[in-house]
Design a protein around this motif. Structure first.
Motif, PDB file in Angstrom:
ATOM      1  N   GLU B 154       0.974  -1.083   0.206  1.00  0.00           N
ATOM      2  CA  GLU B 154      -0.063  -0.049   0.101  1.00  0.00           C
ATOM      3  C   GLU B 154       0.873   1.274   0.096  1.00  0.00           C
ATOM      4  OE1 GLU B 154       0.354  -2.937   2.491  1.00  0.00           O
ATOM      5  OE2 GLU B 154       1.622  -1.208   2.671  1.00  0.00           O
ATOM      6  N   GLU B 257       3.578   0.756   5.201  1.00  0.00           N
ATOM      7  CA  GLU B 257       2.810   2.021   5.491  1.00  0.00           C
ATOM      8  C   GLU B 257       1.339   1.612   6.006  1.00  0.00           C
ATOM      9  OE1 GLU B 257       2.751   5.286   3.221  1.00  0.00           O
ATOM     10  OE2 GLU B 257       4.787   5.566   3.826  1.00  0.00           O
ATOM     11  N   SER B 258       1.297   0.214   6.550  1.00  0.00           N
ATOM     12  CA  SER B 258      -0.034  -0.017   7.139  1.00  0.00           C
ATOM     13  C   SER B 258       0.347  -1.321   8.043  1.00  0.00           C
ATOM     14  CB  SER B 258      -0.961  -0.369   6.369  1.00  0.00           C
ATOM     15  OG  SER B 258      -0.681  -1.636   5.369  1.00  0.00           O
ATOM     16  N   TRP B 259      -0.375  -1.561   9.064  1.00  0.00           N
ATOM     17  CA  TRP B 259      -0.216  -2.602   9.916  1.00  0.00           C
ATOM     18  C   TRP B 259      -0.815  -4.011   9.296  1.00  0.00           C
ATOM     19  CZ3 TRP B 259       3.424  -1.643  12.603  1.00  0.00           C
ATOM     20  CH2 TRP B 259       3.680  -0.681  13.524  1.00  0.00           C
ATOM     21  N   VAL B 261      -2.568  -7.155   8.683  1.00  0.00           N
ATOM     22  CA  VAL B 261      -4.210  -7.675   8.944  1.00  0.00           C
ATOM     23  C   VAL B 261      -3.961  -9.335   9.460  1.00  0.00           C
ATOM     24  CG1 VAL B 261      -6.225  -7.689   8.265  1.00  0.00           C
ATOM     25  CG2 VAL B 261      -5.022  -5.684   7.564  1.00  0.00           C
ATOM     26  N   TRP B 415       5.288   7.084  11.844  1.00  0.00           N
ATOM     27  CA  TRP B 415       5.677   5.938  10.797  1.00  0.00           C
ATOM     28  C   TRP B 415       7.200   6.102  10.433  1.00  0.00           C
ATOM     29  CZ3 TRP B 415       1.956   2.481   9.460  1.00  0.00           C
ATOM     30  CH2 TRP B 415       0.560   2.659  10.125  1.00  0.00           C
TER      31      TRP B 415
END
Lengths: 412, 574
Positions: B154, B257-259, B261, B415
């Protein structure tokens, strides 16, 4: 499967921003600073598609926080602004301008001037043309500060001449400020807009140097050019100028006409009415009555003794002459349903009597004519006035009693 | 592995790999000069060998960088993660043996190393590198923009595209595209393969290893530790050695850029296990931490529920057979069985038990609570009766506080890290300038934040909510008795509640729509939401996942009745 709930950079920063906004709304500067600290890394991401990007957000929010935070100093503020200037070239002049405003609010005139001069000399390819409007404003504000310096010099000169000194150096400087100021102020007021402060200053300069025709032209343009937004102050400035110049009543009256149309409750309506009342022309006197009635429609004028005295005077004059009673009838027609409660209640009678006898006198006169001698207001005031053995109230009572038939004709 | 020479010192064939890619003898720790690439010609590890053997010039970066490959990068990441897990108490076997072997097996199977490379393939790749002039002249060679859009990670695609478009046509070496040797190749070629290595997949590897060793860490815990910063994930490239320069496309691969899932990591793990042809995993028996009985005990404690409920969870587990070894143990490649989410399953069992005992229809549980309250007034001996209302108030309050804290933490998350990243040498200065400004602003506003200092990483803990029996305010419900909601029937303790409502009468086809059931808040009682919300917070997953498992359990539990009953009758008598 969709992962809309996925926590990512974007969402995290959006959430951060909403916390900042909440804190700002509640004036919690420390908390806002705390979250802003976490937000600033957004700068490292490019948001060129967004309407308002992080750099603008950080500039605006940072400014608010630094301005209000108790532990922030002007030095820090300035340092921050300098950083913001480097952040976005498209916004450079805007940031400069706002920085200048803050400096002015803080009384740092010299720094503000320096910043303006610096900004004026900025050139950046096609951006210079794009940010033309901001540039004009910057020049205008520098002109304003030049005016301010001119004004200081002028005062010194005046002092010195009173003391018998003549100071050539001061005079020279004064003239040079004049030149600088005039150039820029003249430019900005050409552009349609609301430029009250610039206009005033420019006119002041012109008057001082005796260029009345130019001043008159400027003020007329400002008031009557339809390209400019409707601005009551423009008419006020023109009127004041004409008055200073000793112009005829005719010009003065025409200057205030539009003002009456736009702002019937303007304080100059008293002057307007006074001039109109005295006019020889019937139309003007008629207008005068209209003007004063209109002004008193507004709550802010309820306790204005001067306004009431204008109305009372004109009405008394009409009643005595027995001419043009229909004028009063016309004006009263649209008001008879609500003026009694609005101005002439018993409660107001009591209050006016206690607080301001002159006011109650004038109002009682008007009430007596419009509502007759039996109306609450008149009865209360005249009764108390006579009891207090005040001569004019006795006269008032007599007058109203004598002219009571007038009331009947008006109300009928 | 793959290197069969005898050790010069001890004549053993027991080789390991150092960080630098050199072979060392495990028996005598003799480090050879041989690096991984220059190996027994039977095994051509990767294209670098071809490079050398063809005598082509090695790229030498003048900024002190070295050549490195994407899989080396991932190897480093895994190593760091394993070390972190070891620090958390996981046995060292995980790092040295299990994870290592899984990784090597993966490399082999995906033909990135330890295998024969079709020579033609490599040559083609190299010749692509060699082309020094107009990149666009080769129609098969994708443009940078295409490569960027292919990447599944992402992040702000616009960013990258704008960076990319600002780069002029490449006429230099591939270092403009990526710091690694095969960055662009990696993204381009491997996209067709489903198991191209990604950052989230590193966690799949970790989880797989943990599961193999039956370590007492659930996937939700693992992911929580990642978010809390105890396991390197975000900005893990900080740990890369100086020489390994990251830029260009490497960023697409290694920067997250994202945790991660839960579902993503979970599914990938299973794919991986199948891909690696792993055998049946070690048995999950009832003495294992991951067994529902054990996990239920843990979650009951954390949810501040009475210990007595554990009897009930065990009963449910037994009744529907989810405590069986064969059900719980992972058999890779077996597509027919539903994969077990141990943590979610345990939470769902508790939810079902609560529904069994309290119904949770927004009426009955409160009635029961009042009833228990009455009885508690006269209750002098033994522990107090469990009152749902009191429990709800206590837990809700704590939950709200913790949720608020969590939300704020998420909003304050940083971040970026010290080590700057840039797409190309060209925008290095711009990036550094921006970084400097960010640091300045952080300092400036950080000082104005008042006494609130950014808290140090909280110590990793297995329990997020804790309740102590020593609290005299009665806020701990562990010892409370369920007598208030039970009755005796034929010598057995059964629930007073005679009813049960099913979350759904018919299960969806998971393969088609991804869920067994669809959780929409408006359709269920508030108490049910609350309970789902509680476990959703503890496990850091969406309530819908727990809801799915609840539906699954209910259908197993009421299997017989469901077959008998008609579709529109949803209230059953037990």
């Amino acid at each position: 499967s969709s992962h809309e709930h996925k926590l990512n950079f974007r969402k995290s920063k959006e959430a951060c921003l909403s916390y900042i906004q909440d804190a700002l709304l509640q004036k919690q500067w420390k908390r806002a600073a705390e979250f802003l600290t976490c937000y600033v890394e957004s700068l490292e991401k490019d948001y060129s598609r967004e309407h308002v990007g992080p750099s603008e957000i950080i500039w605006r929010i940072g400014t608010e926080i630094l301005w209000h935070h108790s532990q922030s100093s002007m030095k820090e503020f300035n340092c921050f602004m300098e950083q913001m200037k480097t952040l976005g070239v498209k916004r450079y002049l805007k940031v400069c301008l706002e920085h200048v405003f803050h400096l002015l609010c803080n009384g740092q005139i010299d720094e503000a001037y320096q910043n303006l001069s610096l900004a004026e000399s900025w050139r950046f390819g096609e951006q210079t043309a794009i940010q033309d409007k901001e540039m004009k404003l910057i020049e205008a504000y520098r002109g304003l500060l030049d005016y301010y310096s001119w004004s200081k010099q002028k005062n010194i000169l005046v002092e010195h001449s009173e003391d018998g000194f003549s100071d050539l150096a001061v005079e020279q400087e004064m003239h040079s400020y004049f030149r600088k100021a005039a150039v820029n102020l003249k430019e900005i007021i050409k552009i349609p807009g609301v430029w009250d402060v610039f206009v005033k200053c420019y006119v002041d300069l012109l008057e001082f140097y005796g260029d009345h025709s130019e001043a008159c032209q400027v003020l007329n343009e400002y008031a009557y050019n339809s390209k400019f937004p409707a601005n009551p102050n423009a008419h006020v400035y023109l009127y004041q100028f004409l008055k200073r110049q000793g112009e005829s009543k005719k010009s003065l009256i025409s200057a205030l006409k539009i003002l009456h149309d736009i702002v019937p409750s303007h304080e100059l309506m008293i002057d307007f009415n006074t001039m109109l009342q005295k006019s020889k022309k019937r139309k003007k006197r008629r207008l005068g009555l209209e003007v004063i009635f209109a002004a008193l429609d507004y709550a802010g004028w309820k306790e204005n003794a001067k306004a009431w005295s204008c109305l009372a005077r004109q009405m008394k004059q009409i009643v005595i002459s027995e001419k043009h009673l229909d004028w009063i009838k016309q004006e009263w027609n649209s008001r008879k349903d609500w003026w009694p409660a609005f101005h002439f209640s018993r409660y107001l009678a009591k209050r006016n009597w206690q607080e301001n006898k002159s006011l109650s006198y004038e109002k009682a006169l008007v009430a007596g004519i419009l509502l007759g001698k039996d109306c609450k207001y008149f009865k209360y005031v005249s009764h108390h006035g006579c009891k207090a053995q005040l001569k004019r109230f006795r006269m008032l009572k007599k007058f109203v009693n004598r002219h009571n038939p007038v009331y009947l004709r008006i109300s009928g | 592995r793959g290197f069969n020479e005898r050790c010069a010192q001890c004549s053993e064939v027991n080789w390991g790999l150092t960080d630098g890619g050199r072979f060392y003898c495990r028996s005598c720790h003799n480090v050879t000069e041989r690096t991984r690439e220059v190996v027994n010609t039977d095994f051509i590890t990767n294209s670098r060998v071809q490079t050398i053997s063809k005598g082509l010039k090695k790229q030498e970066n003048n900024d002190g960088g070295c050549e490195w490959y994407i899989c080396e990068g991932f190897q480093l990441v895994l190593k760091k993660q394993a070390e972190a897990l070891e620090a958390l108490g996981v046995c060292p076997q995980m790092k040295d043996e299990i994870l290592c072997n899984f990784w090597r097996c993966y490399l082999q199977k995906s033909k990135q190393a330890y295998c024969k490379r079709p020579a033609g393939e490599t040559v083609k790749a190299l010749s692509a590198y060699e082309s020094s002039t107009d990149v666009d002249s080769d129609p098969e060679r994708p443009s940078l923009l295409q490569l960027l859009s292919l990447s599944e990670s992402e992040g702000d695609l616009q960013t990258d595209c704008s960076f990319a478009s600002s780069m002029s046509k490449v006429s230099e070496s591939t270092s403009v595209y990526s710091g690694s040797v095969d960055g662009s190749l990696y993204l381009m070629k491997n996209r067709k393969e489903k198991l191209r290595m990604t950052m989230p997949m590193t966690l799949s590897f970790c989880y797989m290893a943990l599961l193999w060793l039956r370590e007492p860490i659930t996937l939700s815990e693992l992911l929580r530790f990642v978010v809390e910063g105890h396991i390197p994930y975000l900005n893990v490239f900080q740990h890369f050695p100086e020489k390994m320069k990251l830029c260009g496309l490497d960023l697409r691969i290694f920067c997250v850029e994202s945790w991660p899932v839960y579902e993503e990591v979970f599914n990938k793990m299973h794919e991986l296990a199948a891909f690696l042809d792993l055998p049946r995993f070690p048995d999950i028996t009832d003495s294992c931490f991951l067994h529902p009985d054990m996990l239920c005990m843990k979650y009951l404690m954390e949810a501040n529920l009475p210990d007595e409920l554990h009897n009930w969870t065990c009963r449910v587990v037994k009744k529907i057979g989810i405590g069986e070894v064969d059900f719980l143990t992972l058999m890779p490649g077996n597509m027919s069985t539903r994969k077990v989410k141990y943590d979610v399953l345990a939470a769902a069992v508790i939810v079902v038990v609560l529904k069994l005992l309290f119904l949770l229809d927004d009426h009955y549980e409160w009635l029961l609570s009042e009833f228990a309250e009455e009885r508690n007034k006269n209750n002098t001996e033994g522990g107090p009766y469990f009152e749902f209302k009191k429990w709800y108030e206590v837990v809700k309050q704590s939950l709200d506080v913790e949720q608020k804290k969590l939300d704020e933490e998420r909003a304050k998350y940083l971040w970026r890290c010290e080590k700057p990243l840039f797409y190309s040498v060209k925008n290095k200065s711009k990036v550094l300038k921006r970084r400097q400004m960010v640091v300045n602003l952080q300092n400036q506003f950080g000082k104005l934040s008042g006494s609130v200092r950014r808290a140090e990483k909280p110590n990793p803990s297995s329990f997020q909510l804790s309740w102590s029996e020593e609290n005299t305010d009665g806020s701990c419900f562990h010892g409370h008795s369920l007598k208030g909601v039970l009755q005796e029937k034929c010598g057995l303790l059964t629930a007073m509640n005679p009813d049960y409502w099913l979350c759904t009468v018919k299960l969806c086809n998971e393969k088609l729509c991804g869920h067994l059931a669809h959780y929409r808040e408006v359709e269920f009682p508030q108490s049910y939401h609350f309970v789902l919300g509680l476990f959703s917070f503890l496990l850091r997953i969406q309530p819908s996942y727990i809801h799915d498992e609840v539906c699954m359990i209910e259908h197993k539990l009421f299997n017989k009745k469901l077959y008998k009953k008609l579709k529109y009758n949803t209230v059953l008598r037990k």
